[in-house]
Design an enzyme around this catalytic site. Structure first.
Site, short mmCIF file in Angstrom:
data_model
loop_
_atom_site.label_atom_id
_atom_site.label_comp_id
_atom_site.label_asym_id
_atom_site.label_seq_id
_atom_site.Cartn_x
_atom_site.Cartn_y
_atom_site.Cartn_z
N GLY A 56 0.79 -0.81 -0.52
CA GLY A 56 0.19 -0.05 -0.22
C GLY A 56 0.22 0.98 0.27
O GLY A 56 2.05 0.97 0.97
N CYS A 83 5.50 -5.75 1.66
CA CYS A 83 6.19 -4.53 1.67
C CYS A 83 4.72 -3.68 3.12
O CYS A 83 5.89 -4.05 3.98
CB CYS A 83 5.27 -4.13 0.10
SG CYS A 83 5.71 -2.51 0.08
N TYR A 84 4.11 -3.02 2.22
CA TYR A 84 3.69 -2.38 3.11
C TYR A 84 2.91 -3.59 4.72
O TYR A 84 2.88 -3.15 5.60
CB TYR A 84 2.15 -1.27 2.75
CG TYR A 84 1.90 -0.73 3.97
CD1 TYR A 84 1.80 0.95 4.74
CD2 TYR A 84 0.61 -1.11 4.61
CE1 TYR A 84 0.98 1.04 5.37
CE2 TYR A 84 -0.80 -0.67 5.04
CZ TYR A 84 -0.43 0.08 6.25
OH TYR A 84 -1.36 1.32 7.27
N HIS A 173 8.73 -8.07 -3.16
CA HIS A 173 7.72 -8.00 -4.65
C HIS A 173 7.76 -9.59 -4.47
O HIS A 173 8.39 -9.40 -5.55
CB HIS A 173 7.07 -6.86 -4.65
CG HIS A 173 6.66 -5.55 -3.88
ND1 HIS A 173 4.46 -5.93 -4.25
CD2 HIS A 173 6.40 -4.87 -4.19
CE1 HIS A 173 4.70 -4.66 -3.10
NE2 HIS A 173 6.30 -3.58 -3.25
N GLU A 175 5.29 -11.10 -5.93
CA GLU A 175 3.96 -11.52 -6.87
C GLU A 175 4.78 -10.51 -8.01
O GLU A 175 3.96 -11.71 -9.58
CB GLU A 175 2.94 -10.85 -6.51
CG GLU A 175 2.92 -9.46 -6.36
CD GLU A 175 3.16 -8.81 -5.30
OE1 GLU A 175 4.49 -8.76 -5.03
OE2 GLU A 175 3.34 -7.43 -4.94
N GLY A 228 -19.34 -10.35 -28.93
CA GLY A 228 -18.90 -11.28 -30.03
C GLY A 228 -17.19 -11.38 -29.39
O GLY A 228 -16.51 -12.36 -29.63
N ASP A 231 -14.38 -11.50 -23.52
CA ASP A 231 -14.46 -11.02 -22.13
C ASP A 231 -16.37 -11.67 -21.98
O ASP A 231 -17.08 -12.06 -21.54
CB ASP A 231 -14.36 -9.72 -22.32
CG ASP A 231 -13.03 -9.63 -21.94
OD1 ASP A 231 -12.35 -10.54 -22.02
OD2 ASP A 231 -12.06 -8.45 -21.75
N SER A 232 -17.19 -10.68 -23.48
CA SER A 232 -18.72 -11.19 -23.09
C SER A 232 -18.98 -12.39 -23.66
O SER A 232 -19.79 -12.43 -23.48
CB SER A 232 -19.06 -10.17 -24.68
OG SER A 232 -18.94 -9.43 -25.64
N SER A 233 -18.09 -13.04 -24.64
CA SER A 233 -18.59 -14.18 -24.69
C SER A 233 -18.58 -15.33 -23.94
O SER A 233 -19.33 -15.92 -23.69
CB SER A 233 -17.59 -14.38 -26.09
OG SER A 233 -17.23 -14.25 -27.08
N LYS A 370 -7.23 -11.46 -18.41
CA LYS A 370 -7.50 -11.71 -20.16
C LYS A 370 -6.85 -12.92 -20.19
O LYS A 370 -7.74 -13.66 -20.81
CB LYS A 370 -6.32 -11.21 -21.00
CG LYS A 370 -7.07 -11.12 -22.56
CD LYS A 370 -8.05 -10.38 -22.47
CE LYS A 370 -8.95 -9.80 -23.60
NZ LYS A 370 -9.67 -8.85 -23.86
#
Ligand code: XMP
Length: 514
Positions: A56, A83-84, A173, A175, A228, A231-233, A370
């Site tokens: 943070g 970290c924080y 970090h 990650e 199409g 993501d929306s699919s 994604k």
């Protein structure tokens, strides 16, 4: 609620909160990000096997900084502070945190004590490896009961642990990719400290998400604007699996899709048992765009018309209970950009809620990246055509025809773009190039075909490699592939006599031409 082992990431405002969650999922452990304001009672009721405190931007010794009740350290649930989060653990445990004389930032040689529970659990971790540091405060006084488990030249406590209390913390970090063995460190915390089995998979995720949606939606009506795109699919597939015919997908075909794409989208959802409405609105869009050549006006006109068409269709369905949006995590970050200048008015479904009568929004992909969305799509049985679709702008080919759009230009572009995509796939480059497409410039030039003079359009090919689409490099497509593409297009598509390849990076250019 989930029946898997759960790890909670408690967010103290760090920029990497979802990245940590993602790493935990990569280690095969189910994970949810919660605010640091979450009550101890709620945390206990979730029964997590481990908790991670994120980084943070604040200093723990300031009154106004985010904090949490000390009680959390006494629950007996293993905690990893990052970290924080590391400094907060020290502060709450009676240690001292001070400002660094010179802050540490970037790749830093870190010396590990292999007798530590976490580091000892990683046989391949050397005693010295690079970690990614980004801090202006440091632990200047170790809390009682803790021991130092790594240090750097400028940071005496690069990590610490109190195994009796199951408390662990790292100043760096783990990650981010720059930390060598970072993911192994997270994995060791999860497996060696929390006792996680690591048996969680994307198929579990799909199952849990479907159960959660069912519980939430009950008998309600659900509406989704399907573009199409991936993501929306994937969101549609998830909802279809969960609530079947309670879901209506509205697919507004504005006529600026790539060749055959409208049909492909429709076909992909034909067997899903949902109500699928395809609105063929090309004429409506074209009539609004007649005489329009300014890119921003085009974008705005299409965006507004899109909402209007969607609204008309939604009205036919009547009041719905839930509106689904395919928001994914990077959209959440980007939409937080605040005062950033408008480069282009992006068109997406973000503007819809104001216009449609519904009670609540469901965003089932909000915590995924994604590639995780793609994994989920495959898991749900969505076709490769949809799962691996490259990003496509909301206004479609309308912003890939420079200047005014006509039916003729649209057809030329669809045909040329189709050949480009076909050849890129044949060359095995379709998953290597982040985005590739053709642009029909409105420039005409002289050429010769057979024995005759031609005066036809110049087509530009664009291919980019990028991870975040905020910056991009042009793709180094081999010359022989470009040659085949160019030769096929000029031979097979009427009215193109010249082809250029766009070799600009972003910035200064953007990916799309308009
Ligand atoms: P630019 O051209 O801004 O594009 O470098 C960056 C990425 O965004 C996509 N793009 C859009 N996506 N609606 C979208 O959903 C839009 O209006 C839009 N405009 C650009 C572009 O294809 C690239 O991937």
């Amino acid at each position: 609620m989930t029946s898997h082992q759960l790890c909670i990431v408690l967010d103290f405002g760090g920029q990497y909160n979802q990245l940590i969650a993602r790493r935990v999922r990569e280690c095969g452990v189910y994970c949810e990000v919660k605010s640091y304001k979450t009550s101890i009672e709620e945390i206990k009721s979730l029964n997590p096997v481990g908790i991670i405190f994120t980084g943070g931007p604040n200093s723990v010794y300031l009154e106004s900084s985010p904090t949490i009740s000390k009680e959390i350290l006494e629950l007996g649930i293993p905690i990893l502070g990052i970290c924080y989060g590391c400094q907060l653990m020290a502060h709450l445990s009676g240690g001292k945190v001070s400002t660094c004389i010179s802050s540490e930032y970037g790749k830093t040689d870190t010396y590990y004590d292999k007798s530590s529970v976490i580091f000892g659990g990683i046989p391949e971790l050397p005693e010295k490896a690079v970690s990614w540091m980004s801090h202006t405060d440091y632990i200047s006084g170790l809390p009682e009961g803790f021991k130092i488990t790594s240090h750097t030249e400028n940071c005496p406590v690069a990590s610490m642990e109190n195994p009796d209390k199951k408390l662990y913390a790292v100043q760096f970090h783990p990650e981010v990719n720059h930390t060598e063995y970072g993911i192994k460190i997270i994995d060791s915390f999860l497996k060696n400290v929390c006792g996680c089995t690591g048996d969680w998979t994307m198929s579990n995720y799909a199952k849990t998400a479907v159960e959660d949606i069912r519980k939430k939606v009950g008998n309600g009506k659900v509406l989704l604007a399907l573009s199409g795109g991936v993501d929306s699919s994937v969101a549609a597939a998830l909802l279809a699996k969960a609530v079947g015919n309670q879901l209506t997908c509205i697919f507004v075909d504005h006529g600026f899709m790539r060749k055959n794409e409208g049909d492909e989208v429709e076909q992909a959802f034909a067997d899903w048992g949902i109500n699928f409405v395809r609105v063929n609105a090309k004429e409506q869009f074209m009539s609004k765009l007649r005489g329009v050549s300014d890119p921003e006006t085009k974008r705005k006109t299409i965006g507004e018309e899109f909402i209007r068409v969607f609204e008309q269709e939604a009205k036919k369905i009547g009041a719905v209970d839930y509106l689904v949006q395919g928001t994914i995590y990077p959209d959440v970050i980007e939409s937080g950009a605040g005062d950033a200048a408008v480069i282009k008015s992006h068109h997406n479904v973000g503007g819809l809620p104001d216009y449609v009568d519904f009670k609540e929004i469901i965003e089932p992909l909000r915590m995924l990246f994604k590639d995780e969305v793609r994994q989920l799509g495959t898991e749900l049985g969505l076709s490769d055509v949809l799962v691996w679709r490259q990003p496509f702008p909301g206004p479609g080919l309308a912003i890939r025809i420079i200047g005014e759009i006509t039916d003729e230009k649209l057809e030329i572009l669809q045909d040329a773009d189709y050949i480009f995509r076909e050849e890129i796939a044949k060359a095995g480059l379709d998953r290597k190039i982040s985005q590739y497409f053709a642009v029909l410039t409105s420039m005409r030039s002289v050429g010769v075909m057979g024995d005759s003079r031609t005066y036809d359009y110049t087509l530009a090919l664009r291919g980019v490699t990028t991870t975040d689409f905020m910056t991009a490099d042009f793709a180094k497509i081999p010359y022989d592939v470009l040659e085949t593409i160019a030769s096929r297009i000029v031979n097979e598509v009427n009215h193109i006599n010249r082809i250029v390849y766009d070799v600009t990076t972003k910035p200064p250019a953007t990916i799309e031409w308009e």
